[in-house]
Design a protein around this motif. Structure first.
Motif, mmCIF file in Angstrom:
data_model
loop_
_atom_site.group_PDB
_atom_site.id
_atom_site.type_symbol
_atom_site.label_atom_id
_atom_site.label_comp_id
_atom_site.label_asym_id
_atom_site.label_seq_id
_atom_site.Cartn_x
_atom_site.Cartn_y
_atom_site.Cartn_z
ATOM 1 N N ASP A 1 3.161 -0.101 -6.665
ATOM 2 C CA ASP A 1 2.239 0.373 -5.629
ATOM 3 C C ASP A 1 1.018 1.047 -6.255
ATOM 4 O O ASP A 1 -0.103 0.910 -5.758
ATOM 5 C CB ASP A 1 2.945 1.362 -4.694
ATOM 6 N N LEU A 2 1.248 1.790 -7.335
ATOM 7 C CA LEU A 2 0.137 2.478 -7.999
ATOM 8 C C LEU A 2 -0.846 1.474 -8.583
ATOM 9 O O LEU A 2 -2.069 1.631 -8.456
ATOM 10 C CB LEU A 2 0.680 3.382 -9.110
ATOM 11 N N SER B 1 -2.829 0.014 -5.739
ATOM 12 C CA SER B 1 -3.560 0.933 -4.856
ATOM 13 C C SER B 1 -5.064 0.680 -4.947
ATOM 14 O O SER B 1 -5.615 0.540 -6.040
ATOM 15 C CB SER B 1 -3.250 2.386 -5.217
ATOM 16 N N SER C 1 -3.728 5.317 -0.563
ATOM 17 C CA SER C 1 -2.637 4.530 -1.137
ATOM 18 C C SER C 1 -2.309 5.015 -2.548
ATOM 19 O O SER C 1 -1.154 5.012 -2.972
ATOM 20 C CB SER C 1 -2.991 3.039 -1.151
ATOM 21 N N HIS C 2 -3.327 5.470 -3.287
ATOM 22 C CA HIS C 2 -3.110 6.020 -4.623
ATOM 23 C C HIS C 2 -2.288 7.296 -4.548
ATOM 24 O O HIS C 2 -1.327 7.490 -5.311
ATOM 25 C CB HIS C 2 -4.462 6.293 -5.289
ATOM 26 N N ALA D 1 1.371 6.551 -3.755
ATOM 27 C CA ALA D 1 2.089 5.989 -4.897
ATOM 28 C C ALA D 1 2.382 7.052 -5.945
ATOM 29 O O ALA D 1 3.496 7.102 -6.500
ATOM 30 C CB ALA D 1 1.284 4.848 -5.510
ATOM 31 N N LYS E 1 -1.021 2.567 3.241
ATOM 32 C CA LYS E 1 -0.800 1.757 2.042
ATOM 33 C C LYS E 1 -1.527 0.409 2.139
ATOM 34 O O LYS E 1 -2.153 -0.039 1.179
ATOM 35 C CB LYS E 1 0.692 1.530 1.849
ATOM 36 N N THR F 1 6.552 4.353 2.588
ATOM 37 C CA THR F 1 5.596 3.240 2.631
ATOM 38 C C THR F 1 6.254 1.895 2.351
ATOM 39 O O THR F 1 5.639 0.864 2.558
ATOM 40 C CB THR F 1 4.494 3.443 1.578
#
Length: 469
Positions: free
Chosen positions: A139-140, A143, A148-149, A152, A222, A403
């Motif tokens: 996810d990171l 992002s 979203s960052h 994560a 996300k 998420t």
């Protein structure tokens, strides 16, 4: 995907493929340092295998007498590495040829190519992170907005998994006591205090419901918030999309019905990702292609979280009742949608006419925004209005937000089993029956962090990672 039994040394490109200033190749496994040492000649003459962990060394990669490149080699000795194994990272020049030459040389020396996500899989298998943290790595990398960052990063640091582990440990303690009671069933002994057990079940139910509810906001933060721009033909929908995206994404024309299909693109506003959808103008038409576009418009409204209804402010005095009817139709058909009414082309109106327009569509009822997509007037106010629909309170307060759909599904199943336990307590069910539901609840909570896992689950998760991570 091969998973649990591998103990060989893997290699992969850790940076994006293609030419660049530099590239990083990563080796991990029991022979990583030995293999790297066999192809690396230090400028200072030092042997790579005898150097301390977390040190960087300048030298050349050589294939026999042939020098491939001047590189930096960084050593990470187990267990103090990303994977928990011996790791060497080689920073070379970013030529495709150099990258492939070094990888092929490593393969000839005994490495094999890493599979998708295998470095992070090994980190999980060696206890460097749990499964939910491992998923946060992907996810990171993916992002593309501040929100979203942040989500994560929070999950990768273990905020979510620590909460799940704590709940599971408390539940496991009581489950163990109830299991112990079964061994003394004939003696009618009660080890698990039922009042304390009841309090724990209530607490877990509350926490699970909060986490499940957080998925609604977590998912949109996300993946971006879908916003459908709808309205009659030729009111400026495509112009508005272009202004919001700050590029000529959609064709703009005075000819009504230019947009026959939906056009989508994403942008970040205030750290939040928005996915804007320009739709075909809503009107009665005999054109088959345009009709299909209008049908798709209503499908996009269904999928959107926010709907912008755009109308031509200059035509409101003539067609105001028609616009109001369309607004009411959308409100009635989609009562749960966040609806923003936007009057466009106000650059063609006087201040007096704008005041009359606002009086006819009171903001208390319609959330009216006035803009000129042509001159950018009111665009910033519209963006702020869109941000108002995003509940960032939990994000600002650093609360746990779910998420991941896999986690969401496991939480739902856990709650279902906990409710069964609660019903069992209320019905004075025997300990053996309560134990069955407790085991299932523990199983589903364990799936989230990887306390319970199997090769198929791990294969499905890590197959979505990029190779080299």
């Amino acid at each position: 995907m091969q998973t649990m039994t591998n103990n060989d040394t893997i290699v992969a490109l850790a940076t994006p493929s293609g030419a660049g200033a530099i590239a990083v190749l990563r080796l991990s496994g029991p022979e990583a340092i030995k293999i790297a040492s066999s192809i690396f000649n230090s400028i200072s003459g030092k042997k790579l295998g005898k150097q301390k962990s977390h040190t960087v060394h300048l030298g050349h990669i050589k294939d026999g007498e042939r020098t491939i490149d001047e590189v930096l080699a960084t050593i990470f000795k187990n267990p103090n590495s990303y994977t928990g194994e011996d790791v060497v990272e080689i920073s070379c020049h970013g030529s495709n040829y150099i990258q492939q030459e070094i990888i092929q040389l490593c393969l000839r020396k005994g490495c094999r190519m890493a599979q998708a996500g295998e470095f992070t899989l090994r980190a999980f298998l060696h206890g460097k992170m749990d499964l939910s943290q491992a998923e946060a790595v992907a996810d990171l990398i993916a992002s593309d907005s501040a929100a979203s960052h942040q989500l994560a990063i929070q999950q990768m640091r273990g905020g979510f998994s620590s909460e799940i582990k704590k709940l599971r440990e408390e539940l496991l303690n009581f489950a163990s006591l109830i299991e112990l009671e079964l061994d003394f069933a004939e003696e009618d002994v009660e080890f698990a205090n039922r009042d304390d057990f009841q309090k724990l079940i209530s607490k877990i139910t509350t926490v699970l419901k909060r986490l499940i509810d957080s998925f609604a906001i977590g998912n949109v933060l996300k993946n971006g918030i879908p916003v459908a721009i709808v309205g009659e033909p030729n009111v400026g929908k495509s112009t508005l999309l272009n202004v919001l995206l700050n590029e000529e994404r959609a064709i703009v024309s005075d000819i009504a019905g230019t947009t026959r299909d939906t056009i989508e693109d994403e942008i970040t506003i205030g750290g939040i990702g928005f996915r804007f959808i320009d739709t075909a103008g809503i009107r009665d038409t005999v054109d088959v292609i345009e009709g299909l576009g209008i049908k798709k418009t209503f499908e996009k409204i269904e999928a959107a979280q926010v709907v912008i209804y755009l109308f031509d402010a200059e035509k409101f005095q003539v067609s105001g009742s028609k616009f109001q009817l369309e607004i009411e139709t959308i409100k009635n058909k989609y009562p749960l949608k966040n609806l923003v009414i936007v009057a466009n082309k106000i650059d063609k109106l006087s201040e007096e006419e704008i005041t009359k327009l606002k009086a006819l569509l009171p903001t208390s009822h319609y959330q009216l925004q006035t803009i000129s997509a042509k001159t950018n007037q009111g665009i910033e106010d519209l963006q702020n209005k869109l941000l108002d629909f995003v509940n960032t309170g939990a994000l600002r307060n650093n609360e746990t937000i779910v998420t991941n759909s896999r986690h969401y599904d496991a939480l739902l199943k856990s709650l279902e089993e906990i409710i069964k336990v609660q019903d069992g307590i209320d019905s004075n069910l025997s300990g053996d029956l309560l134990a069955i539901d407790l085991r299932q609840a523990l199983y589903h909570l364990g799936e989230i962090t990887g306390s319970v896992s199997n090769d198929e689950l791990l294969g499905n998760i890590f197959a979505n990672f990029c190779i080299g991570k």
